[in-house]
Design an enzyme around this catalytic site. Structure first.
Site, PDB file in Angstrom:
ATOM      1  N   ASP A 244       0.867  -1.170   0.000  1.00  0.00           N
ATOM      2  CA  ASP A 244       0.000   0.000   0.000  1.00  0.00           C
ATOM      3  C   ASP A 244       0.909   1.227   0.000  1.00  0.00           C
ATOM      4  OD1 ASP A 244      -2.257   1.593   0.010  1.00  0.00           O
ATOM      5  OD2 ASP A 244      -3.233   0.479   1.602  1.00  0.00           O
ATOM      6  N   GLU A 452     -17.207   9.866   5.239  1.00  0.00           N
ATOM      7  CA  GLU A 452     -16.719   8.511   5.476  1.00  0.00           C
ATOM      8  C   GLU A 452     -15.795   8.139   4.327  1.00  0.00           C
ATOM      9  OE1 GLU A 452     -19.689   5.463   5.608  1.00  0.00           O
ATOM     10  OE2 GLU A 452     -20.710   6.134   3.798  1.00  0.00           O
TER      11      GLU A 452
END
Length: 717
Positions: A244, A452
């Site tokens: 990542d 979110e």
């Protein structure tokens, strides 16, 4: 898959021959996500970083699908596969056009870092809407479908998919760079790893991405156990592993398991991480000089990277080189997105007010901060659409001159007032006026990617993308109370990617619809459902809890008390729940086949639509093991199938159930078959009490017996 295996062997050989011509400096440079050109060998630059969570993202115009959680609500493997194919075709069209212009920038390659197949174990997690929900079986089926769509089934990869984030990753976002997720061997095998295993073994996913956090003490991008022992040795993964972004620098800056960038680069490479999204592999040559890595390890990673590029046909050419740019956002692709949007909508309550009539000359009040919010259509990791259709616009287009549409924003998405100098709740009186002057109200509430999402990628800085609880922002709660008290029938439409407390809406609204983030033109699909052009047919891929107080601590990765398989309390809305405008029931179910020692069985289900409206529905099969001490406390989804039924129509469905469903995972992480009797429940939802209360239906029970029980060790992971 067999053709792909042979193609891989040839690609690996060509990759080895090409890498052998490079200097060690050139090989090390190819392990960066922004791999530079090697002009003397005719190798162009290549940027590995591209996104396609629900359509090609971040590189301009592309077809926009519902956010992944909405795709999951469709419970439609074939349609999700088609969405993946659209990604591949549009990705090729864009790559071909960009390359012809010499543009090899980020987000313009053919290696898509999608899908996100982490388990949405806690509704507070801001990135949960990127996933396929809380269930490992549903996530596996949809993950496999999307990967197959993206990669195609021929010898040449249409494009390359990436399953992320291995392996135990679902918040909290604020501490992900230093967090240690502790998961038992049982939870790993039973919940956190199945979707990754399926994508590797069934779909041949070309790449896997590691998570930011540690799992059981070891950073995921430097875990020999995860990358080498499980992923490669046990599952047979042959593709490349990517970190990542900037996760490897966390090893020494936040996890504190190494001291220097060189040590972190070495730890990741030696564990099997081939491509670094970040800058830590810039220190690889120093790590080599210090004896922390070997030339052979650098070479191995470079060969894996170039194997993927050969499989994509980037050096030898392929049948996809002539995919024209006109395929981008073409009508065929837009219709796939529209169908997914229709199938993603979940009807949670209907007093009978729906569907509405478009020709009734009525006045419809459209109220709420998400009624005309483009951001709420698209979720995160999205592309650009040439046209957006909000819920307000969809209703306006549908009504035309047959009625009147009144609109009020009603409140800000989360601020006290919509205007800077106004008093708190400055638009509520307008919303009440609109409600009182309307025959029916469509109240559009919820969140968007600014509230979110991913840490560092949202406006929700106070919670780093996570939700503090399940409540709507106070401004919207006040708005909902005022509109519901106005006396006009109200249809609540929630646009959010996660479970929200809808107890007030369930109690007082006339209908409740969960829209998720339905895609750039999702307002059109919503209008079609509101006015009965088609029936809603989506099912919840997550549990809607009543409060977070009933959940374990956010940081606790044990599955105890989490998701429908382990929860002890009664939910507001259960996993798998969703109503339609029809009246579909399973009348009979029985076993029609059982395949020897594999424990595979086939269920025949007779279904009927007793209603007056044609509808799709999702027939779901759950398994209950009451014998094994290792069985999940409740029951588990083990099969599902979509069906279209006309009014009064009957069909007999053939639904296969895999033998793995009739097993349990012990505390050592081994899958065992230690029971000889199981119950299958076949219905349009779970066999739980709350689903029965909401639908008035019970699932049909089917007993399954086996003659032999194997109590010994089975497969790990």
């Amino acid at each position: 898959m067999e053709n792909r295996k042979e193609a891989r062997k040839r690609a690996a050989q060509k990759a080895a021959e090409l890498v052998a011509q490079m200097t060690i400096e050139e090989r090390a440079a190819q392990l960066r996500y922004d791999a530079p050109a090697v002009e003397r060998l005719g190798i162009p630059a290549y940027n590995w970083w591209n996104e396609a969570l629900h359509g090609v993202a971040r590189a301009g115009v592309a077809t926009s699908f519902p956010q992944a959680i909405g795709m999951a609500a469709s419970f439609d493997e074939e349609l999700v596969r088609k969405a993946g194919d659209v990604v591949a075709v549009e990705g090729r069209a864009k790559y071909n056009a960009f390359s012809a212009e010499g543009d090899r920038d980020i987000y313009k390659g053919l290696t898509f870092w999608s899908p996100n197949i982490n388990i949405f174990r806690d509704p507070r997690w801001g990135r949960g809407h990127e996933t396929y929900g809380e269930d490992p079986y549903l996530t596996s089926r949809l993950g496999v479908a999307y990967v197959k769509g993206i990669q195609g089934e021929g010898e040449t990869l249409k494009s390359a998919a990436c399953a992320k984030h291995l392996a135990v990753h679902s918040g909290p976002e604020a501490v992900r760079h230093e967090f240690n997720a502790v998961a038992s061997k049982k939870d790993m095998t039973e919940t956190y790893l199945p979707a990754f295993k399926a994508c590797v073994q069934e779909a041949g996913v070309e790449a896997v991405m590691g998570a930011y956090n540690r799992t059981n003490g070891v950073p995921c991008c430097g875990s020999k156990e995860l990358i080498q022992d499980i992923l490669r040795d046990e599952w047979g993964f042959e593709g490349h592993y990517v970190s990542d972004c900037w996760a490897i620098k966390d090893f020494h800056e936040h996890h504190m398991v190494t001291r220097t960038a060189e040590e972190s680069a070495a730890m990741a490479l030696k564990a099997g991480c081939d491509i670094n999204c970040g800058v830590t592999y810039l220190h690889m040559l120093k790590a080599l000089q210090d004896g922390l890595v070997t030339e052979e390890e650098i070479t191995r990673a470079a060969e894996r990277a170039f194997t993927t590029r050969y499989l994509l046909g980037l050096f030898d050419g392929s049948e996809y080189d002539k995919v024209p740019y006109e395929k981008v956002e073409c009508e065929e692709h837009l219709e796939v997105a529209q169908q997914l949007a229709r199938e993603s909508v979940v009807l949670l309550k209907n007093s009978g007010i729906l569907p509405l009539r478009a020709d009734a000359g009525q006045t419809i009040g459209v109220i709420g901060p998400n009624a005309d919010n483009r951001v709420a259509l698209i979720g995160n990791y999205h592309g650009t659409s040439s046209r957006y259709i909000t819920v307000l616009e969809g209703i306006q287009d549908k009504i035309g001159h047959n009625g009147r549409v009144l609109f009020s924003e009603g409140s800000h998405l989360y601020k006290d007032a919509t205007e800077d100098l106004a008093r708190k709740g400055d638009r509520i009186s307008e919303a009440v006026i609109v409600a009182k002057h309307s025959d029916v109200v469509v109240l559009c509430l919820g969140l968007d990617e600014t509230l979110e999402g991913e840490e560092g990628d949202t406006g929700n800085s106070y919670a780093s993308g996570d939700k503090p609880d399940l409540r709507l922002p106070e401004s919207q709660r006040n708005l909902m109370e005022a509109v519901l008290a106005a006396g006009t029938p109200v249809i609540v439409c929630l646009m959010a990617g996660s479970a929200i407390d809808l107890s007030l809406a369930q109690e007082k609204a006339d209908a409740v619809l969960q829209l998720w983030y339905p895609g750039a033109r999702g307002g059109k699909a919503v209008a079609e459902i509101l006015f009965g052009d088609c029936s809603p047919s989506g099912k919840l891929p997550v549990t809607f809890y009543r409060t977070v107080e009933e959940l374990p601590a956010f940081e606790d990765y044990s599955m105890k008390g989490r998701t429908y398989r382990y929860m002890e309390n009664v939910p507001l809305y259960p996993f798998g729940y969703g109503l339609t405008y029809g009246d579909v029931a399973v009348e009979k179910a029985f076993l029609s086949g059982q395949c020897g020692d594999s424990r595979d069985v086939v269920v025949q289900a007779e279904v009927v639509n007793r209603g007056a409206v044609a509808t799709q529905d999702v027939i779901q099969v759950y398994v209950k093991d009451s014998q094994s001490p290792y069985a999940v406390p409740n029951h588990s989804l083990c099969a599902f199938q979509r069906v279209l039924l006309l009014p009064g129509e009957r069909k007999v469905l053939t639904i296969p159930v895999r033998g793995e469903a009739f097993s349990a995972v012990n505390e050592g992480g081994l899958r065992v078959q230690d029971a000889d009797r199981y119950l299958l429940y076949v219905g349009t939802g779970q066999p739980d009490r709350r689903t029965q209360e909401l639908t008035g239906r019970k699932s049909v029970e089917v007993e399954v017996r086996f003659q032999t029980v194997s109590g010994g060790a089975g497969d790990r992971h």
